[in-house]
Scaffold this motif. Structure first.
Motif, PDB file in Angstrom:
ATOM      1  N   ALA A 249       5.432  -6.065 -18.408  1.00 27.51           N
ATOM      2  CA  ALA A 249       5.253  -7.155 -17.440  1.00 27.51           C
ATOM      3  C   ALA A 249       5.536  -6.668 -16.023  1.00 27.51           C
ATOM      4  O   ALA A 249       4.832  -7.039 -15.073  1.00 27.51           O
ATOM      5  CB  ALA A 249       6.171  -8.325 -17.788  1.00 27.51           C
ATOM      6  N   GLY A 250       6.540  -5.812 -15.871  1.00 30.72           N
ATOM      7  CA  GLY A 250       6.853  -5.268 -14.554  1.00 30.72           C
ATOM      8  C   GLY A 250       5.726  -4.400 -14.018  1.00 30.72           C
ATOM      9  O   GLY A 250       5.418  -4.436 -12.821  1.00 30.72           O
TER      10      GLY A 250
ATOM     11  N   ALA B 121       6.543  -1.676   3.934  1.00 29.48           N
ATOM     12  CA  ALA B 121       6.099  -0.290   4.084  1.00 29.48           C
ATOM     13  C   ALA B 121       7.235   0.664   4.418  1.00 29.48           C
ATOM     14  O   ALA B 121       7.108   1.876   4.238  1.00 29.48           O
ATOM     15  CB  ALA B 121       5.023  -0.208   5.165  1.00 29.48           C
ATOM     16  N   TRP B 122       8.352   0.113   4.918  1.00 29.38           N
ATOM     17  CA  TRP B 122       9.491   0.985   5.251  1.00 29.38           C
ATOM     18  C   TRP B 122      10.192   1.509   4.003  1.00 29.38           C
ATOM     19  O   TRP B 122      10.948   2.480   4.075  1.00 29.38           O
ATOM     20  CB  TRP B 122      10.491   0.214   6.131  1.00 29.38           C
ATOM     21  CG  TRP B 122      11.102  -0.978   5.443  1.00 29.38           C
ATOM     22  CD1 TRP B 122      12.211  -0.994   4.641  1.00 29.38           C
ATOM     23  CD2 TRP B 122      10.616  -2.333   5.459  1.00 29.38           C
ATOM     24  NE1 TRP B 122      12.455  -2.258   4.157  1.00 29.38           N
ATOM     25  CE2 TRP B 122      11.498  -3.107   4.648  1.00 29.38           C
ATOM     26  CE3 TRP B 122       9.541  -2.965   6.080  1.00 29.38           C
ATOM     27  CZ2 TRP B 122      11.318  -4.473   4.466  1.00 29.38           C
ATOM     28  CZ3 TRP B 122       9.381  -4.322   5.884  1.00 29.38           C
ATOM     29  CH2 TRP B 122      10.250  -5.054   5.092  1.00 29.38           C
ATOM     30  N   ARG B 123       9.953   0.874   2.863  1.00 32.82           N
ATOM     31  CA  ARG B 123      10.559   1.345   1.617  1.00 32.82           C
ATOM     32  C   ARG B 123       9.745   2.511   1.062  1.00 32.82           C
ATOM     33  O   ARG B 123       8.582   2.697   1.390  1.00 32.82           O
ATOM     34  CB  ARG B 123      10.623   0.211   0.603  1.00 32.82           C
ATOM     35  CG  ARG B 123      11.579  -0.899   0.992  1.00 32.82           C
ATOM     36  CD  ARG B 123      11.585  -2.015  -0.028  1.00 32.82           C
ATOM     37  NE  ARG B 123      12.064  -1.589  -1.337  1.00 32.82           N
ATOM     38  CZ  ARG B 123      12.165  -2.411  -2.378  1.00 32.82           C
ATOM     39  NH1 ARG B 123      11.806  -3.682  -2.273  1.00 32.82           N
ATOM     40  NH2 ARG B 123      12.611  -1.959  -3.540  1.00 32.82           N
ATOM     41  N   SER B 124      10.364   3.290   0.193  1.00 33.57           N
ATOM     42  CA  SER B 124       9.659   4.418  -0.413  1.00 33.57           C
ATOM     43  C   SER B 124       8.862   3.968  -1.633  1.00 33.57           C
ATOM     44  O   SER B 124       9.123   2.899  -2.207  1.00 33.57           O
ATOM     45  CB  SER B 124      10.656   5.496  -0.829  1.00 33.57           C
ATOM     46  OG  SER B 124      11.392   5.068  -1.964  1.00 33.57           O
ATOM     47  N   VAL B 125       7.919   4.791  -2.026  1.00 28.73           N
ATOM     48  CA  VAL B 125       7.147   4.510  -3.244  1.00 28.73           C
ATOM     49  C   VAL B 125       8.085   4.398  -4.441  1.00 28.73           C
ATOM     50  O   VAL B 125       7.965   3.469  -5.253  1.00 28.73           O
ATOM     51  CB  VAL B 125       6.091   5.613  -3.487  1.00 28.73           C
ATOM     52  CG1 VAL B 125       5.477   5.483  -4.868  1.00 28.73           C
ATOM     53  CG2 VAL B 125       4.999   5.554  -2.427  1.00 28.73           C
ATOM     54  N   TYR B 126       9.034   5.343  -4.540  1.00 27.69           N
ATOM     55  CA  TYR B 126       9.949   5.309  -5.686  1.00 27.69           C
ATOM     56  C   TYR B 126      10.769   4.025  -5.692  1.00 27.69           C
ATOM     57  O   TYR B 126      10.998   3.417  -6.747  1.00 27.69           O
ATOM     58  CB  TYR B 126      10.868   6.535  -5.661  1.00 27.69           C
ATOM     59  CG  TYR B 126      11.816   6.595  -6.847  1.00 27.69           C
ATOM     60  CD1 TYR B 126      11.401   7.116  -8.066  1.00 27.69           C
ATOM     61  CD2 TYR B 126      13.122   6.117  -6.741  1.00 27.69           C
ATOM     62  CE1 TYR B 126      12.254   7.162  -9.155  1.00 27.69           C
ATOM     63  CE2 TYR B 126      13.987   6.156  -7.823  1.00 27.69           C
ATOM     64  CZ  TYR B 126      13.551   6.671  -9.029  1.00 27.69           C
ATOM     65  OH  TYR B 126      14.399   6.715 -10.104  1.00 27.69           O
ATOM     66  N   SER B 127      11.214   3.601  -4.512  1.00 27.70           N
ATOM     67  CA  SER B 127      12.015   2.377  -4.401  1.00 27.70           C
ATOM     68  C   SER B 127      11.214   1.158  -4.847  1.00 27.70           C
ATOM     69  O   SER B 127      11.713   0.314  -5.599  1.00 27.70           O
ATOM     70  CB  SER B 127      12.488   2.201  -2.955  1.00 27.70           C
ATOM     71  OG  SER B 127      12.998   0.900  -2.748  1.00 27.70           O
ATOM     72  N   ILE B 128       9.981   1.067  -4.395  1.00 28.92           N
ATOM     73  CA  ILE B 128       9.131  -0.069  -4.784  1.00 28.92           C
ATOM     74  C   ILE B 128       8.866  -0.057  -6.287  1.00 28.92           C
ATOM     75  O   ILE B 128       8.991  -1.086  -6.971  1.00 28.92           O
ATOM     76  CB  ILE B 128       7.806  -0.038  -3.997  1.00 28.92           C
ATOM     77  CG1 ILE B 128       8.022  -0.546  -2.565  1.00 28.92           C
ATOM     78  CG2 ILE B 128       6.713  -0.835  -4.685  1.00 28.92           C
ATOM     79  CD1 ILE B 128       8.273  -2.054  -2.454  1.00 28.92           C
ATOM     80  N   VAL B 129       8.493   1.111  -6.811  1.00 28.65           N
ATOM     81  CA  VAL B 129       8.242   1.225  -8.255  1.00 28.65           C
ATOM     82  C   VAL B 129       9.477   0.798  -9.043  1.00 28.65           C
ATOM     83  O   VAL B 129       9.386   0.062 -10.038  1.00 28.65           O
ATOM     84  CB  VAL B 129       7.833   2.670  -8.611  1.00 28.65           C
ATOM     85  CG1 VAL B 129       7.915   2.903 -10.117  1.00 28.65           C
ATOM     86  CG2 VAL B 129       6.422   2.969  -8.117  1.00 28.65           C
ATOM     87  N   SER B 130      10.643   1.233  -8.574  1.00 35.69           N
ATOM     88  CA  SER B 130      11.901   0.932  -9.279  1.00 35.69           C
ATOM     89  C   SER B 130      12.227  -0.550  -9.273  1.00 35.69           C
ATOM     90  O   SER B 130      12.969  -1.024 -10.143  1.00 35.69           O
ATOM     91  CB  SER B 130      13.056   1.722  -8.650  1.00 35.69           C
ATOM     92  OG  SER B 130      12.839   3.106  -8.786  1.00 35.69           O
TER      93      SER B 130
ATOM     94  N   TYR C  47      10.107  -2.786  -9.863  1.00 36.47           N
ATOM     95  CA  TYR C  47       9.247  -3.422 -10.872  1.00 36.47           C
ATOM     96  C   TYR C  47       9.522  -2.939 -12.294  1.00 36.47           C
ATOM     97  O   TYR C  47       9.368  -3.704 -13.253  1.00 36.47           O
ATOM     98  CB  TYR C  47       7.773  -3.160 -10.538  1.00 36.47           C
ATOM     99  CG  TYR C  47       7.280  -3.900  -9.326  1.00 36.47           C
ATOM    100  CD1 TYR C  47       6.969  -5.254  -9.384  1.00 36.47           C
ATOM    101  CD2 TYR C  47       7.130  -3.251  -8.112  1.00 36.47           C
ATOM    102  CE1 TYR C  47       6.519  -5.948  -8.268  1.00 36.47           C
ATOM    103  CE2 TYR C  47       6.678  -3.924  -6.975  1.00 36.47           C
ATOM    104  CZ  TYR C  47       6.375  -5.276  -7.061  1.00 36.47           C
ATOM    105  OH  TYR C  47       5.939  -5.948  -5.959  1.00 36.47           O
ATOM    106  N   VAL C  48       9.879  -1.661 -12.455  1.00 30.35           N
ATOM    107  CA  VAL C  48      10.117  -1.129 -13.804  1.00 30.35           C
ATOM    108  C   VAL C  48      11.478  -0.441 -13.854  1.00 30.35           C
ATOM    109  O   VAL C  48      11.946   0.103 -12.845  1.00 30.35           O
ATOM    110  CB  VAL C  48       9.002  -0.142 -14.239  1.00 30.35           C
ATOM    111  CG1 VAL C  48       7.650  -0.832 -14.288  1.00 30.35           C
ATOM    112  CG2 VAL C  48       8.952   1.071 -13.332  1.00 30.35           C
ATOM    113  N   LYS C  49      12.098  -0.441 -15.021  1.00 34.42           N
ATOM    114  CA  LYS C  49      13.470   0.056 -15.151  1.00 34.42           C
ATOM    115  C   LYS C  49      13.557   1.422 -15.826  1.00 34.42           C
ATOM    116  O   LYS C  49      14.508   2.168 -15.605  1.00 34.42           O
ATOM    117  CB  LYS C  49      14.317  -0.951 -15.954  1.00 34.42           C
ATOM    118  CG  LYS C  49      14.336  -2.362 -15.362  1.00 34.42           C
ATOM    119  CD  LYS C  49      14.755  -2.360 -13.901  1.00 34.42           C
ATOM    120  CE  LYS C  49      14.685  -3.760 -13.291  1.00 34.42           C
ATOM    121  NZ  LYS C  49      14.823  -3.708 -11.813  1.00 34.42           N
ATOM    122  N   ASN C  50      12.582   1.745 -16.672  1.00 32.55           N
ATOM    123  CA  ASN C  50      12.636   3.020 -17.390  1.00 32.55           C
ATOM    124  C   ASN C  50      12.440   4.179 -16.412  1.00 32.55           C
ATOM    125  O   ASN C  50      11.478   4.197 -15.645  1.00 32.55           O
ATOM    126  CB  ASN C  50      11.542   3.042 -18.475  1.00 32.55           C
ATOM    127  CG  ASN C  50      11.557   4.319 -19.282  1.00 32.55           C
ATOM    128  OD1 ASN C  50      10.928   5.298 -18.911  1.00 32.55           O
ATOM    129  ND2 ASN C  50      12.280   4.312 -20.395  1.00 32.55           N
TER     130      ASN C  50
END
Length: 496
Positions: free
Chosen positions: A120-121, A163-172, A174-177
């Motif tokens: 879902a994330g 946009a000031w956040r990083s890709v990794y931060s945004i991805v994190s 939404y998903v936890k694994n």
């Protein structure tokens, strides 16, 4: 009167720009220092094997086919694009595999294997990626940012998508694994960006791949390059190979001509450089105050890392190894911090493995396979390594890793091998510090903060390629060509 343009450098950006200018009726000369076009997309043929030098992941094929449609032609007459599936197989040292594709059912199954709760994330992340794709790529990807006001206009959309956040931060968010976080954030490495620092806008790559697919040019990426060169010449353009530009001639604050190593002097109404940014200013414009001033300014910027690429041709075919594979090392964030921030060469590494013969067997002799293994490494401004001395040992370590994880008897199978190191990027491409992707794609080095598609001081000097907006990668540099061509065509039309 037909206007004359010269484009320096026949990489993807230079070729795309030259095609656009020639299609618009401009008399265009494309000048390339090497013996064949391509720039970073060079190629070698050794012992019956074909090796692509650089970009092997082709996305948004429509941005390429548009170059043919401008003159009523079809890209398929010059090159065949073959779909690649899965897009990538991601592999971790514990044996976990994750096949990433745009097959929705298969992808959700892969995600559920890592953590069912993240399905879902992931779907919410895709909605986010679709939003930044619309704002960052479709609306802004081929538009020049020439003043700060243009940046202010884009600011609300950038702010909406954090946009000031990083890709990794945004991805994190939404998903936890952790493995899935790595799977959804590694793409920025393909354009020279650290997922921990690169703007979240680059999450648009997922939408780009999902909608347009991932492709490979039959015969290798350089066949696509050659197709672009063929089309450019078909339109009446002139391609000068093996003739390095050594100086851009100016009169006051206007360019008048280009000089090459052979002694050729080409006059032009406008000149565009697809060469390395620092080389374009510091070296080619060394005689003009703008060259030195901009060179000093560029020296203060953050440049993307370099790459170490090991090419090898081996006996046997490997249907179980997909076209694109990421072999993650034992660390993710720590490895990236070492390369991007500390400028040290870690003992561990992550590898991108390219295996084109699984898609196109013609890239190797019968019963053989072509590979390259690519490792991000610090650029030479951070790491004073003598790569000519150190490279063989580093290549050996990469073979050890592939032997351990994929091909146990690889050394006995090798027919031919060679490597390409940061020092080669510097020598062959005039790449500043051996950087493989020009300026690092940080938010503070994007859009207006990146090199402008038209110079601020010399009005008939233009730039195209990875150092300009929107950045590296095939869609990025082809988008920069569209932005630069629009400026050049408009400016030269205004001359009457």
């Amino acid at each position: 009167m037909t206007r004359k343009a010269i484009v320096i450098g026949a990489g993807f950006g230079g070729l795309a720009l030259a095609i656009r200018l020639q299609s618009a009726g401009m008399d265009t000369i494309l000048v390339e220092a090497r013996d064949r076009p391509g720039g970073r997309a060079y190629m070698w043929e050794k012992d019956g094997f074909t090796f692509d030098a650089g970009p092997t992941v082709i996305t948004d094929p429509d941005c390429l086919s548009e170059l043919w449609r401008l003159s009523g032609h079809d890209m398929a007459q010059d090159v065949t694009l073959m779909p690649v599936s899965p897009f990538y197989r991601l592999n971790w040292r514990d044996g976990t595999n994750f096949d990433y594709s745009n097959d929705e059912a298969s992808l959700r199954t892969e995600i559920a294997k890592l953590d069912p709760a993240d399905v879902a994330g992931y779907e919410r992340f895709l909605d986010y990626a679709a939003g930044v794709y619309e704002e960052g790529y479709r609306k802004l990807g081929s538009v020049a940012f020439l003043d700060f006001a243009s940046m202010i206009k884009a600011a609300p959309a950038l702010a909406k998508y954090q946009a000031w956040r990083s890709v990794y931060s945004i991805v994190s968010s939404y998903v936890k694994n952790e493995k899935l976080r790595e799977a959804l954030s590694f793409h920025t490495l393909l354009v020279g960006g650290n997922p921990m620092n690169t703007s979240a806008i680059y999450a648009l790559i997922h939408k780009l791949e999902k909608d347009g697919g991932v492709w490979f040019a039959k015969g290798g990426t350089n066949r696509l390059v050659q197709a672009m060169a063929t089309h450019f010449e078909r339109l009446g353009g002139t391609l000068r190979l093996g003739d390095k530009v050594i100086r851009i001639e100016t009169q006051g604050d206007r360019i008048t001509a280009v000089h090459t190593a052979s002694g050729w002097r080409g006059e032009a109404d406008a000149v565009a450089s697809n060469a390395d940014l620092m080389h374009s200013y510091r070296d080619l414009l060394a005689h003009h105050p703008r060259g030195a001033k901009q060179g000093e300014k560029l020296a203060q910027k953050r440049w993307s890392p370099s790459l170490f690429v090991l090419h090898f041709g081996i006996k046997g075919s490997w249907p179980g190894i997909p076209h694109h594979m990421i072999l993650f090392g034992p660390r993710y964030k720590g490895l990236l911090t070492d390369i991007y921030d500390h400028g040290v060469l870690p003992e561990d590494f992550s590898l991108y493995l390219h295996h084109p013969t699984v898609t196109d067997p013609s890239m190797a002799p019968d019963g053989h396979s072509t590979f390259y293994a690519l490792a991000p490494v610090p650029h030479m401004g951070k790491l004073p390594i003598d790569w000519d001395q150190f490279a063989p040992a580093y290549a050996d370590r990469i073979l050890d890793e592939i032997q351990h994880r994929l091909i146990p008897d690889i050394r006995s199978r090798i027919v031919t091998q060679f490597h390409y190191a940061p020092s080669d990027f510097g020598r062959d491409l005039n790449a500043h510090l051996g950087s493989a992707f020009s300026l690092e794609p940080l938010l503070t080095q994007s859009a207006w903060f990146r090199a402008h598609n038209r110079d601020d001081v010399i009005p008939n000097l233009y730039l195209v390629g990875a150092g300009t907006h929107p950045g590296a990668g095939i869609p990025g540099v082809v988008g920069s060509a569209k932005a630069t061509a629009a400026l050049m065509i408009e400016d030269l039309a205004a001359l009457g």
